[in-house]
Design a protein around this motif. Structure first.
Motif, PDB file in Angstrom:
ATOM      1  N   VAL A  43       0.811  -1.327   0.043  1.00 11.33           N
ATOM      2  CA  VAL A  43       0.076   0.022  -0.004  1.00 11.33           C
ATOM      3  C   VAL A  43       0.915   1.509   0.173  1.00 11.33           C
ATOM      4  CG1 VAL A  43      -0.165  -0.021   2.499  1.00 11.33           C
ATOM      5  CG2 VAL A  43      -1.995   0.957   0.955  1.00 11.33           C
ATOM      6  N   LYS A  44       2.051   1.201   0.499  1.00  7.37           N
ATOM      7  CA  LYS A  44       2.991   2.475   0.798  1.00  7.37           C
ATOM      8  C   LYS A  44       3.529   2.662  -0.766  1.00  7.37           C
ATOM      9  CE  LYS A  44       3.263   4.130   3.910  1.00  7.37           C
ATOM     10  NZ  LYS A  44       2.613   4.896   4.957  1.00  7.37           N
ATOM     11  N   ASP A  45       3.326   2.308  -1.629  1.00  8.61           N
ATOM     12  CA  ASP A  45       3.893   2.688  -3.029  1.00  8.61           C
ATOM     13  C   ASP A  45       3.151   3.982  -3.211  1.00  8.61           C
ATOM     14  OD1 ASP A  45       5.296   0.544  -3.412  1.00  8.61           O
ATOM     15  OD2 ASP A  45       4.486  -0.486  -4.986  1.00  8.61           O
ATOM     16  N   GLY A  73       9.603   0.040   6.742  1.00  7.46           N
ATOM     17  CA  GLY A  73      10.060  -0.746   5.675  1.00  7.46           C
ATOM     18  C   GLY A  73       9.290  -0.657   4.340  1.00  7.46           C
ATOM     19  N   ASN A  74       7.942  -0.709   4.107  1.00  4.01           N
ATOM     20  CA  ASN A  74       7.372  -0.659   3.098  1.00  4.01           C
ATOM     21  C   ASN A  74       7.205   0.676   2.418  1.00  4.01           C
ATOM     22  OD1 ASN A  74       6.314  -3.104   2.661  1.00  4.01           O
ATOM     23  ND2 ASN A  74       4.600  -3.070   4.267  1.00  4.01           N
ATOM     24  N   THR A  75       7.291   1.572   3.301  1.00  5.06           N
ATOM     25  CA  THR A  75       7.428   3.113   2.763  1.00  5.06           C
ATOM     26  C   THR A  75       8.931   3.194   1.740  1.00  5.06           C
ATOM     27  OG1 THR A  75       6.112   3.934   4.223  1.00  5.06           O
ATOM     28  CG2 THR A  75       7.551   5.662   2.919  1.00  5.06           C
ATOM     29  N   SER A 178      -6.266  -0.587   9.488  1.00  5.59           N
ATOM     30  CA  SER A 178      -5.200  -0.090  10.683  1.00  5.59           C
ATOM     31  C   SER A 178      -4.429   0.951  10.222  1.00  5.59           C
ATOM     32  CB  SER A 178      -4.485  -1.425  10.822  1.00  5.59           C
ATOM     33  OG  SER A 178      -3.916  -1.842   9.735  1.00  5.59           O
ATOM     34  N   VAL A 179      -3.653   1.631  11.100  1.00 10.95           N
ATOM     35  CA  VAL A 179      -2.907   2.926  10.750  1.00 10.95           C
ATOM     36  C   VAL A 179      -1.765   2.652  11.553  1.00 10.95           C
ATOM     37  CG1 VAL A 179      -2.868   5.300  12.043  1.00 10.95           C
ATOM     38  CG2 VAL A 179      -5.001   4.180  11.077  1.00 10.95           C
ATOM     39  N   GLY A 180      -0.514   3.211  10.542  1.00  8.78           N
ATOM     40  CA  GLY A 180       0.746   3.482  10.856  1.00  8.78           C
ATOM     41  C   GLY A 180       0.945   4.813  10.867  1.00  8.78           C
ATOM     42  N   THR A 181       0.941   5.391   9.693  1.00 11.17           N
ATOM     43  CA  THR A 181       1.090   6.923   9.438  1.00 11.17           C
ATOM     44  C   THR A 181      -0.430   7.322   9.469  1.00 11.17           C
ATOM     45  OG1 THR A 181       0.826   6.781   7.329  1.00 11.17           O
ATOM     46  CG2 THR A 181       3.085   6.918   8.184  1.00 11.17           C
ATOM     47  N   GLY A 182      -1.291   6.602   9.051  1.00 16.18           N
ATOM     48  CA  GLY A 182      -2.764   7.154   9.039  1.00 16.18           C
ATOM     49  C   GLY A 182      -3.079   7.639   7.628  1.00 16.18           C
ATOM     50  N   GLY A 183      -2.231   7.459   6.880  1.00 14.97           N
ATOM     51  CA  GLY A 183      -2.398   8.226   5.359  1.00 14.97           C
ATOM     52  C   GLY A 183      -3.349   7.254   4.740  1.00 14.97           C
ATOM     53  N   THR A 184      -3.590   6.166   4.826  1.00 15.15           N
ATOM     54  CA  THR A 184      -4.633   5.128   4.202  1.00 15.15           C
ATOM     55  C   THR A 184      -6.017   5.358   4.646  1.00 15.15           C
ATOM     56  OG1 THR A 184      -2.939   3.658   3.984  1.00 15.15           O
ATOM     57  CG2 THR A 184      -5.089   2.970   3.350  1.00 15.15           C
ATOM     58  N   LEU A 185      -5.831   5.507   6.069  1.00 14.48           N
ATOM     59  CA  LEU A 185      -7.353   5.661   6.736  1.00 14.48           C
ATOM     60  C   LEU A 185      -7.882   7.080   6.499  1.00 14.48           C
ATOM     61  CD1 LEU A 185      -9.600   4.176   8.755  1.00 14.48           C
ATOM     62  CD2 LEU A 185      -8.576   5.667  10.434  1.00 14.48           C
ATOM     63  N   GLU A 230       3.627  -5.417  12.275  1.00 15.12           N
ATOM     64  CA  GLU A 230       4.745  -4.443  11.654  1.00 15.12           C
ATOM     65  C   GLU A 230       4.122  -3.431  11.021  1.00 15.12           C
ATOM     66  OE1 GLU A 230       8.483  -6.363   9.965  1.00 15.12           O
ATOM     67  OE2 GLU A 230       8.034  -7.835  11.466  1.00 15.12           O
ATOM     68  N   GLY A 231       4.591  -2.196  11.162  1.00 17.47           N
ATOM     69  CA  GLY A 231       4.016  -1.269  10.066  1.00 17.47           C
ATOM     70  C   GLY A 231       2.812  -0.497  10.671  1.00 17.47           C
ATOM     71  N   ILE A 232       2.195  -1.103  11.639  1.00 17.55           N
ATOM     72  CA  ILE A 232       0.787  -0.459  11.959  1.00 17.55           C
ATOM     73  C   ILE A 232       0.942  -0.021  13.453  1.00 17.55           C
ATOM     74  CG2 ILE A 232      -0.603  -1.462  10.151  1.00 17.55           C
ATOM     75  CD1 ILE A 232      -1.438  -3.397  12.240  1.00 17.55           C
ATOM     76  N   GLY A 233      -0.012   0.393  14.219  1.00 20.23           N
ATOM     77  CA  GLY A 233      -0.204   1.031  15.541  1.00 20.23           C
ATOM     78  C   GLY A 233       0.597   2.407  15.655  1.00 20.23           C
ATOM     79  N   SER A 274       1.037  -9.312   8.292  1.00 21.78           N
ATOM     80  CA  SER A 274       0.183  -9.190   9.650  1.00 21.78           C
ATOM     81  C   SER A 274      -0.808  -8.101   9.779  1.00 21.78           C
ATOM     82  CB  SER A 274       1.186  -9.032  10.868  1.00 21.78           C
ATOM     83  OG  SER A 274       1.834  -7.772  10.572  1.00 21.78           O
ATOM     84  N   SER A 275      -0.597  -7.004   8.753  1.00 21.27           N
ATOM     85  CA  SER A 275      -1.642  -5.858   8.902  1.00 21.27           C
ATOM     86  C   SER A 275      -2.699  -6.070   8.343  1.00 21.27           C
ATOM     87  CB  SER A 275      -0.893  -4.328   8.680  1.00 21.27           C
ATOM     88  OG  SER A 275      -0.558  -4.364   7.225  1.00 21.27           O
ATOM     89  N   THR A 276      -2.622  -6.955   7.315  1.00 24.15           N
ATOM     90  CA  THR A 276      -3.848  -7.475   6.616  1.00 24.15           C
ATOM     91  C   THR A 276      -4.613  -8.255   7.540  1.00 24.15           C
ATOM     92  OG1 THR A 276      -2.713  -7.293   4.288  1.00 24.15           O
ATOM     93  CG2 THR A 276      -4.633  -8.698   4.320  1.00 24.15           C
ATOM     94  N   LEU A 300      -5.797  -4.917   1.747  1.00 23.38           N
ATOM     95  CA  LEU A 300      -4.874  -6.094   1.801  1.00 23.38           C
ATOM     96  C   LEU A 300      -3.502  -5.457   1.368  1.00 23.38           C
ATOM     97  CD1 LEU A 300      -7.104  -8.396  -0.487  1.00 23.38           C
ATOM     98  CD2 LEU A 300      -7.276  -8.097   1.894  1.00 23.38           C
ATOM     99  N   THR A 301      -3.014  -5.145   2.549  1.00 22.65           N
ATOM    100  CA  THR A 301      -1.768  -4.091   2.541  1.00 22.65           C
ATOM    101  C   THR A 301      -0.295  -4.749   1.574  1.00 22.65           C
ATOM    102  OG1 THR A 301      -1.028  -4.834   4.623  1.00 22.65           O
ATOM    103  CG2 THR A 301      -2.464  -2.857   4.193  1.00 22.65           C
ATOM    104  N   ASP A 302      -0.106  -5.921   2.345  1.00 26.91           N
ATOM    105  CA  ASP A 302       1.038  -6.766   1.847  1.00 26.91           C
ATOM    106  C   ASP A 302       0.965  -8.223   1.947  1.00 26.91           C
ATOM    107  OD1 ASP A 302       1.886  -6.915   4.126  1.00 26.91           O
ATOM    108  OD2 ASP A 302       3.677  -6.003   4.151  1.00 26.91           O
ATOM    109  N   THR A 303       1.924  -8.869   1.530  1.00 24.31           N
ATOM    110  CA  THR A 303       2.006 -10.331   1.373  1.00 24.31           C
ATOM    111  C   THR A 303       2.743 -10.864   2.653  1.00 24.31           C
ATOM    112  OG1 THR A 303       3.730 -10.790   0.066  1.00 24.31           O
ATOM    113  CG2 THR A 303       1.927 -10.368  -1.010  1.00 24.31           C
ATOM    114  N   LYS A 306       7.487 -10.925   3.433  1.00 21.55           N
ATOM    115  CA  LYS A 306       8.432 -10.331   4.145  1.00 21.55           C
ATOM    116  C   LYS A 306       8.304 -10.827   5.678  1.00 21.55           C
ATOM    117  CE  LYS A 306       6.889  -6.307   2.897  1.00 21.55           C
ATOM    118  NZ  LYS A 306       6.498  -6.095   1.716  1.00 21.55           N
ATOM    119  N   TYR A 307       7.616 -11.623   6.009  1.00 20.50           N
ATOM    120  CA  TYR A 307       7.647 -12.065   7.274  1.00 20.50           C
ATOM    121  C   TYR A 307       7.847 -13.666   7.323  1.00 20.50           C
ATOM    122  CZ  TYR A 307       4.998  -7.721   6.861  1.00 20.50           C
ATOM    123  OH  TYR A 307       4.758  -6.341   6.325  1.00 20.50           O
ATOM    124  N   GLN A 308       8.545 -14.011   6.831  1.00 21.12           N
ATOM    125  CA  GLN A 308       8.899 -15.706   6.836  1.00 21.12           C
ATOM    126  C   GLN A 308       9.596 -15.940   8.149  1.00 21.12           C
ATOM    127  OE1 GLN A 308       8.862 -18.014   3.703  1.00 21.12           O
ATOM    128  NE2 GLN A 308       9.308 -16.418   2.158  1.00 21.12           N
TER     129      GLN A 308
END
Ligand code: PMP
Length: 330
Positions: A43-45, A73-75, A178-185, A230-233, A274-276, A300-303, A306-308
């Motif tokens: 989503v951060k693209d 990370g994603n940004t 969910s919100v990290g920066t809050g940009g999406t919400l 990761e990336g949220i809260g 996890s955020s998804t 659906l933010t990412d796959t 990255k969380y293996q």
């Protein structure tokens, strides 16, 4: 034949995907905006592209200038791609509690990665503050500043929100994420509320974040954590989030999130991060509150790739008493 122009031209216009397991269990349409299909994988693209364009437009970022950011990370991944296409060096400050996979991807993409100790935002050595200081010291450099640069929110106001509106023909009842920066919400919420103020906006929060309390009490006080997400809260209300009309908040446990991502992996074929998982748990919660017949959209933010070493690592989960076999309660 429809074609897209380059990396920047491939950001956005993602599909809106129905999740049958969740839709059928709730009698609602549970739809996920497939942001993991952006060309950088998250989503951060969108935020990365809009922030770089804004720094170009303002004149702060000149040809060959350096883009600096503090990011989980994603940004950073989005910025590294965007910077490569536009010819900017990219320097990323990252806290040391993030997955090794994200560090490795950033380096592979050509970003200079500076992993720094994880300290609270109020500390001068916080990764975001270090990024800001470095950009200020370096000639011809900008700090993308995703938390407080509202070009981030604008990305979702100008693209994600209108896409969701068009893809649902305006027939949605709620949006949750969910919100990290809050940009999406914030960006999606602003667009949807302008079109139809009755659309319910629900903030989804992991434990160990202050935003659930902020929505409910107006005070951004932390709830007990930690969370493996990761990336949220967040511990504070960013400029991107401030002033956003939010109707309610739900709090999702890591165990609920784990049950969700594993159920979707085994039963629906999806490999989500996890955020998804938090977002989909929140969408189910909202569906149950509204009752059958409603359409709920989430992100659906990412796959899971990255969380293996964390979410998809049995030993990591066991150490934290998280059970990937636990039944998904719907
Ligand atoms: N999910 C993931 C995987 C992320 O990387 C982020 C960004 N930190 C978010 C969700 C939250 O998005 P936003 O910053 O727009 O609130």
């Amino acid at each position: 034949m429809e074609t897209r122009d380059g990396f920047a031209g491939s950001v956005g216009n993602t599909p809106l995907i129905r999740i049958p397991l969740l839709s059928e269990a709730t009698g609602c349409e549970i739809l996920g905006k497939a942001e993991f299909l952006n060309p950088g994988g998250s989503v951060k693209d969108r935020a990365a592209l809009w922030m770089v364009r804004e720094h170009e437009r303002s004149g702060a970022l000149k040809p060959g200038g350096t883009v600096v950011e503090g990011t989980a990370g994603n940004t950073g991944i989005g910025l590294a791609h965007v910077c490569n296409e536009r010819g900017y060096p990219c320097v990323i400050y990252m806290p040391d509690n993030q997955s090794q996979e994200k560090v490795d991807i950033l380096k592979t993409l050509g970003a200079e990665v500076r992993v720094v100790p994880t300290v609270p935002y109020r500390d001068a050595m916080n990764y975001q503050k270090q990024a800001g200081r470095y950009a200020a010291e370096l000639p011809n450099a900008v700090w993308a500043n995703q938390f407080d640069n509202v070009a981030n929110r604008l990305a979702h106001y100008e693209s994600t929100g209108p896409e969701i509106w068009a893809q649902t023909d305006g027939a949605l009842h709620a949006f949750t994420c969910s919100v990290g920066t809050g940009g999406t919400l914030a960006g999606v919420s602003r667009f949807l509320k302008e079109r139809n103020p009755a659309i319910r906006i629900v903030l989804a929060d992991p434990h160990g974040s202050a935003l659930y309390n902020w929505v409910n009490t107006g005070e951004a006080t932390m709830t007990p954590g930690p969370s493996i997400t990761e990336g949220i809260g967040n511990s504070r209300v960013t400029d991107n989030l401030a002033g956003t009309e939010i109707d309610a908040a739900v709090q999702v446990t890591d165990q609920e999130m784990v049950a969700m991502v594993y159920a979707l992996l085994r039963r629906q074929g999806w490999f989500f991060g996890s955020s998804t998982g938090i977002n989909l748990c929140a969408a189910v919660r909202v569906a149950k509150q509204l009752g059958p017949g409603h359409t709920i959209v989430t992100v659906l933010t990412d796959t899971g790739q990255k969380y293996q070493s964390s979410l998809f690592n049995a030993a990591f989960l066991a150490e934290r008493n998280l059970d990937p076999q636990a039944a998904l309660v719907l």
